[in-house]
Design a protein around this motif. Structure first.
Motif, PDB file in Angstrom:
ATOM      1  N   MET A   1      -6.073   4.747  14.360  1.00 29.88           N
ATOM      2  CA  MET A   1      -5.661   3.440  13.885  1.00 29.88           C
ATOM      3  C   MET A   1      -5.891   3.353  12.371  1.00 29.88           C
ATOM      4  O   MET A   1      -6.947   3.718  11.873  1.00 29.88           O
ATOM      5  N   LYS A   2      -4.883   2.892  11.663  1.00 28.36           N
ATOM      6  CA  LYS A   2      -4.984   2.758  10.208  1.00 28.36           C
ATOM      7  C   LYS A   2      -5.949   1.642   9.835  1.00 28.36           C
ATOM      8  O   LYS A   2      -5.988   0.595  10.478  1.00 28.36           O
ATOM      9  N   LYS A   3      -6.710   1.871   8.773  1.00 31.20           N
ATOM     10  CA  LYS A   3      -7.552   0.826   8.208  1.00 31.20           C
ATOM     11  C   LYS A   3      -6.673  -0.097   7.380  1.00 31.20           C
ATOM     12  O   LYS A   3      -5.672   0.341   6.790  1.00 31.20           O
ATOM     13  N   ARG A   4      -7.054  -1.355   7.318  1.00 24.21           N
ATOM     14  CA  ARG A   4      -6.263  -2.350   6.590  1.00 24.21           C
ATOM     15  C   ARG A   4      -6.950  -2.716   5.286  1.00 24.21           C
ATOM     16  O   ARG A   4      -8.137  -3.033   5.270  1.00 24.21           O
ATOM     17  N   LEU A   5      -6.178  -2.691   4.212  1.00 22.84           N
ATOM     18  CA  LEU A   5      -6.686  -2.930   2.868  1.00 22.84           C
ATOM     19  C   LEU A   5      -5.923  -4.082   2.229  1.00 22.84           C
ATOM     20  O   LEU A   5      -4.706  -3.996   2.055  1.00 22.84           O
ATOM     21  N   LEU A   6      -6.627  -5.153   1.915  1.00 25.23           N
ATOM     22  CA  LEU A   6      -6.053  -6.280   1.181  1.00 25.23           C
ATOM     23  C   LEU A   6      -6.351  -6.058  -0.293  1.00 25.23           C
ATOM     24  O   LEU A   6      -7.515  -5.873  -0.673  1.00 25.23           O
ATOM     25  N   ILE A   7      -5.298  -6.048  -1.115  1.00 23.90           N
ATOM     26  CA  ILE A   7      -5.462  -5.811  -2.548  1.00 23.90           C
ATOM     27  C   ILE A   7      -5.053  -7.070  -3.290  1.00 23.90           C
ATOM     28  O   ILE A   7      -3.893  -7.480  -3.252  1.00 23.90           O
ATOM     29  N   ILE A   8      -6.016  -7.688  -3.964  1.00 30.98           N
ATOM     30  CA  ILE A   8      -5.767  -8.926  -4.708  1.00 30.98           C
ATOM     31  C   ILE A   8      -5.832  -8.597  -6.193  1.00 30.98           C
ATOM     32  O   ILE A   8      -6.910  -8.433  -6.761  1.00 30.98           O
ATOM     33  N   ASP A   9      -4.660  -8.457  -6.793  1.00 36.07           N
ATOM     34  CA  ASP A   9      -4.553  -8.102  -8.210  1.00 36.07           C
ATOM     35  C   ASP A   9      -3.220  -8.629  -8.717  1.00 36.07           C
ATOM     36  O   ASP A   9      -2.197  -8.449  -8.058  1.00 36.07           O
ATOM     37  N   ASP A  10      -3.222  -9.271  -9.883  1.00 37.94           N
ATOM     38  CA  ASP A  10      -1.997  -9.883 -10.403  1.00 37.94           C
ATOM     39  C   ASP A  10      -1.113  -8.919 -11.190  1.00 37.94           C
ATOM     40  O   ASP A  10      -0.038  -9.289 -11.647  1.00 37.94           O
ATOM     41  N   ASP A  11      -1.503  -7.675 -11.318  1.00 40.76           N
ATOM     42  CA  ASP A  11      -0.732  -6.666 -12.044  1.00 40.76           C
ATOM     43  C   ASP A  11       0.214  -5.961 -11.064  1.00 40.76           C
ATOM     44  O   ASP A  11      -0.228  -5.153 -10.231  1.00 40.76           O
ATOM     45  N   SER A  12       1.505  -6.236 -11.151  1.00 35.86           N
ATOM     46  CA  SER A  12       2.461  -5.674 -10.191  1.00 35.86           C
ATOM     47  C   SER A  12       2.574  -4.152 -10.305  1.00 35.86           C
ATOM     48  O   SER A  12       2.767  -3.469  -9.295  1.00 35.86           O
TER      49      SER A  12
END
Length: 122
Positions: A1-12
């Protein structure tokens, strides 16, 4: 099962790099460019770990980190702060699990994320 990563960054551009690197490392990615609807994103996506930029334009990553670490449903999620300046865990304390300075070595960042995912109590 893949781990889930939330990335909060305003640089597209950086979000594109993160997506490429972490999808290649078998992570499921959810990019967020600000803190809008953050709680619902977290509850819907159920991340195993969060990458959080300290400087998010109008949002303060340190305040967001402190909130998430003091909020019962999210306090268990490891948070890695991303900083454009040189900082360390002794200079900043908002409950983060690690701090990584930009620019960063991609292999180092992947290693930190994988290490924290392995240590996370499920």
């Amino acid at each position: 099962m893949k781990k889930r990563l939330l990335i909060i960054d305003d640089d597209s551009d950086l979000q594109d790099v993160f997506s490429f690197v972490f999808e290649e490392s078998s992570f499921e990615i959810l990019p967020a460019y600000d803190a809008d609807n953050l709680e619902s994103k977290i509850f819907d996506f159920k991340p195993d770990i969060i990458l959080l930029d300290i400087s998010l334009g109008l949002d303060d990553g340190l305040v967001i980190c402190k909130y998430l670490k003091n909020f019962e449903p999210t306090k268990h999620i490891p948070i890695i702060l991303l900083s454009a300046g040189i900082v360390d865990d002794e200079t900043i304390d908002c409950g983060q699990d690690r701090i990584v300075s930009k620019p960063f070595d991609v292999d180092y960042l992947v290693g930190v994320v994988e290490d924290l995912c392995q240590k996370k109590i499920i």
